[in-house]
Design an enzyme around this catalytic site. Structure first.
Site, PDB file in Angstrom:
ATOM      1  N   PRO A 256       0.635  -1.340  -0.037  1.00  0.00           N
ATOM      2  CG  PRO A 256       0.113  -1.092   2.018  1.00  0.00           C
ATOM      3  CD  PRO A 256       0.984  -1.898   1.272  1.00  0.00           C
TER       4      PRO A 256
ATOM      5  CB  SER B 107       4.397   0.590  -3.861  1.00  0.00           C
ATOM      6  OG  SER B 107       5.224  -0.547  -3.557  1.00  0.00           O
TER       7      SER B 107
ATOM      8  N   GLY C 180       5.943  -1.714  -6.950  1.00  0.00           N
ATOM      9  CA  GLY C 180       7.220  -1.176  -7.205  1.00  0.00           C
ATOM     10  C   GLY C 180       8.273  -2.428  -7.623  1.00  0.00           C
ATOM     11  CG  ASP C 181      11.267  -1.843 -10.542  1.00  0.00           C
ATOM     12  OD1 ASP C 181      10.117  -2.617 -11.310  1.00  0.00           O
ATOM     13  OD2 ASP C 181      11.850  -1.001 -11.268  1.00  0.00           O
TER      14      ASP C 181
ATOM     15  CD  GLU D  74       9.385  -7.276   0.996  1.00  0.00           C
ATOM     16  OE1 GLU D  74       8.266  -7.832   1.750  1.00  0.00           O
ATOM     17  OE2 GLU D  74       9.247  -6.063   0.939  1.00  0.00           O
TER      18      GLU D  74
END
Length: 608
Positions: A167, A169, A226-227, A232
């Site tokens: 939530p 990013s 995101g990236d 992760e």
């Protein structure tokens, strides 16, 4: 063919049964009423649906194209099953004729949902739907069943997915982005187990502790973020399940290697260290993963003990963009568009993706030799790239704009770092490096740059380079090294503004061609980019070329670009920090190697 009105008011095909077609396909057709259009003949063959207006069939006339549908072959509309994701019975209701006729009829209805390419952006997919009506409910239900049965036969499409939402990013819109695409997954009858993360590292913990038995119940895992968030999840799975030898550490390269001033080259017989012999369990990340697989797993069933390793052709990763740059999504789908990514996931698109294994041997110059592993899907960078991430952490309240502000501050600071980088020589790159490249003459260098630019082959959907698989990507031999022990290593030492290793082109909205325009998704190479210390103005020219479409950011005397499967790094004096897919990673000594096509992604590659 003669047609007569039936009791429902439709023109009737005198031969409604299945008709053989080209001795391979079979055709089934019915007269239906298309909402917003009028009466049509709907036809199903083995790989598509098509329909024509009854008027065009009887009179040989082309219907008006003002309804925005793609019309081919005398008004015939074609929808391939590969572009359909659902068919749903809608019960009794109104079906409308063409808007200018203004008539409506009540009948049973069903809706077919599919995808089509945007007319202005070829890589963007948009949902489309068509509602058909008929007086007979069984006819509608029969069409729904036939279509869904064919869709269910597509084994590439996911049936069940793990979904993680970050939530925080990017602009903090992760949940809103998911709410936008979630109904499409429901319409396609794709089951989703959704987790909205509440803290950093939560997705990593879940993926590293999930049992193999539970993991096999899903067709893939999807990150909404995101990236860095994707990284992760990637590390949560690979750290505990990817088995491979480590790349050599810098200290293991104890034979002479070549400097870039054309000194002789000697082969290096490096001792490729195996994880079982390298103190792997002492690594903080690996220790956590190893503990999750011992003790607590003693009560698992035999099914749990079955290995779940990578490469894994059946299990795929997905990424729905909600980050600050979303370079991975742009490089793998061609668009930074949440719906495009969602539709490619639902349709079961698949592309192989190289993954870099980054091994930190020493955290600081005084640390003991203690390997710690990270995996990267897009980029690992030191110096400028690490300093920008470090600086941007102070301004998280600014959102994605913090990177522009931090980048400006780091650029003005203009700090270089002393380091030594060794990399595996690639034979094809050796052939492309001649006296013209080394010449300082501007005319010769400019000509060489034009020749090199003309040789660029950008990665696109159905890329021939990425389709050609290397032996080490076989699922039967996932642990093979991407280079041999007899590989030749070259060395570059000096003061660097940045050291970067791009796994993919890293295209984004600020760098339309990315760091390396001709980098591929699955060719088994890293692109090592070394930016030597240079005046402010020169570095600014490099950055401006990065921001330019069809620019040449690598064609400067102070820029080294090497295509390689592996490299090592050692810093000296004052140190920066590594940026691995947007996450900070401190390392004094580091090695990296790429594994070709290690994971499969729900994507198709960018269109031309």
């Amino acid at each position: 063919m003669e047609r007569t009105p039936n009791e429902n008011g439709f023109l009737e095909n005198n031969s409604p049964e299945n008709i053989p077609f080209n001795s391979q396909d079979s055709i089934f057709s019915s007269n239906m009423f298309l909402d917003g259009d009028g009466e049509v003949i709907l036809t199903q063959s083995s790989d598509r649906l098509s329909w024509k207006s009854v008027e065009s069939v009887l009179n040989g006339q082309d219907p008006s194209s003002c309804f925005g549908k793609e019309l081919v072959s005398k008004g015939e509309t074609i929808l391939c099953f590969s572009d359909i994701y659902s068919a749903e019975f809608s019960d009794w209701g109104l079906v409308h004729e063409a808007a200018f006729l203004g008539q409506s009829f009540e009948m049973y209805r069903f809706t077919i949902r599919g995808v089509q390419k945007s007319k202005t952006q070829p890589s963007v997919l948009v949902p489309s739907f068509y509602t058909f009506g008929h007086k007979d409910s069984q006819t509608c239900q029969m069409w729904v069943n036939r279509i869904n049965d064919l869709l269910d036969m597509d084994a590439e499409r996911p049936k069940s997915l793990l979904v993680f939402i970050n939530p925080k990013s990017g602009k903090g819109l992760g949940c809103k982005v998911w709410d936008t695409v979630a109904p499409t997954f429901s319409q396609a009858k794709v089951k989703t187990k959704v987790t909205v993360t509440e803290r950093a590292g939560q997705a990593f913990d879940i993926m590293s502790s999930i049992t193999n038995r539970e993991l096999r119940s899903y067709d893939g895992v999807v990150a909404v973020g995101g990236d860095g968030f994707f990284n992760e999840i990637l590390n949560g799975l690979l750290l505990s399940r990817h088995k491979s030898s480590y790349p050599p550490s810098p200290t293991e390269l104890n034979h002479p290697v070549e400097n870039n001033d054309n000194e002789p080259v000697l082969d290096t017989n490096v001792d490729i260290r195996d994880p079982s012999d390298s103190g792997e369990d002492e690594s903080p990340l690996l220790k956590q993963s190893a503990n999750l697989r011992t003790g607590e797993d003693s009560c698992q069933t035999a099914a749990d003990d079955l290995e779940f390793s990578f490469p894994n052709e059946k299990f795929r990763f997905g990424l729905i963009p909600a980050g600050s740059t979303d370079a991975i999504v742009i490089c793998t789908t061609g668009a930074r568009d949440a719906m495009t990514s969602a539709l490619q996931i639902i349709l079961g698109k698949a592309v192989c993706l190289d993954i870099a294994q980054v091994v930190r041997w020493k955290k600081t110059s005084t640390s003991k030799d203690e390997p710690c592993v990270r995996y990267a899907a897009s980029f690992a960078g030191y110096g400028f790239y690490g300093d920008v991430i470090t600086e941007s952490e102070k301004y998280r309240w600014m959102g994605p704009k913090r990177y522009d502000y931090a980048g400006t501050k780091v650029f003005l600071r203009h700090r270089s770092y002393e380091a030594e980088v060794a990399y595996v020589e690639v034979e094809s790159e050796k052939k492309n490096t001649g006296p013209e490249k080394e010449s300082s003459g501007s005319w010769t260098k400019g000509l060489w740059s034009l020749l090199k630019k003309s040789e660029r082959v950008a990665c696109r959907a159905n890329c021939n380079i990425c389709k050609t698989k290397a032996g080490h990507t076989s699922a039967k031999c996932p642990s093979l090294q991407p280079y041999s022990k007899d590989s030749r290593w070259l060395k570059s030492k000096g003061n660097f503004l940045s050291v970067g290793a791009a796994v993919i082109s890293c295209r984004n909205e600020k760098a339309p061609d990315g760091l390396v325009a001709d980098a591929h998704l699955s060719d088994g190479f890293l692109h090592l980019i070394l930016i030597k210390d240079c005046p402010h103005a020169c570095y600014l020219c490099h950055l401006l070329q990065l921001a330019k479409k069809d620019g040449n950011p690598l064609d400067f005397e102070f820029v080294e670009h090497h295509k390689t499967p592996a490299f090592t790094f050692t810093s000296f004096g004052k140190e920066s920090i590594w940026n691995v897919d947007g996450e900070l990673f401190q390392a004094h000594q580091l090695s990296a190697q790429v594994f070709r096509g290690l994971i499969n992604l729900f994507a198709s590659g960018p269109e031309a």
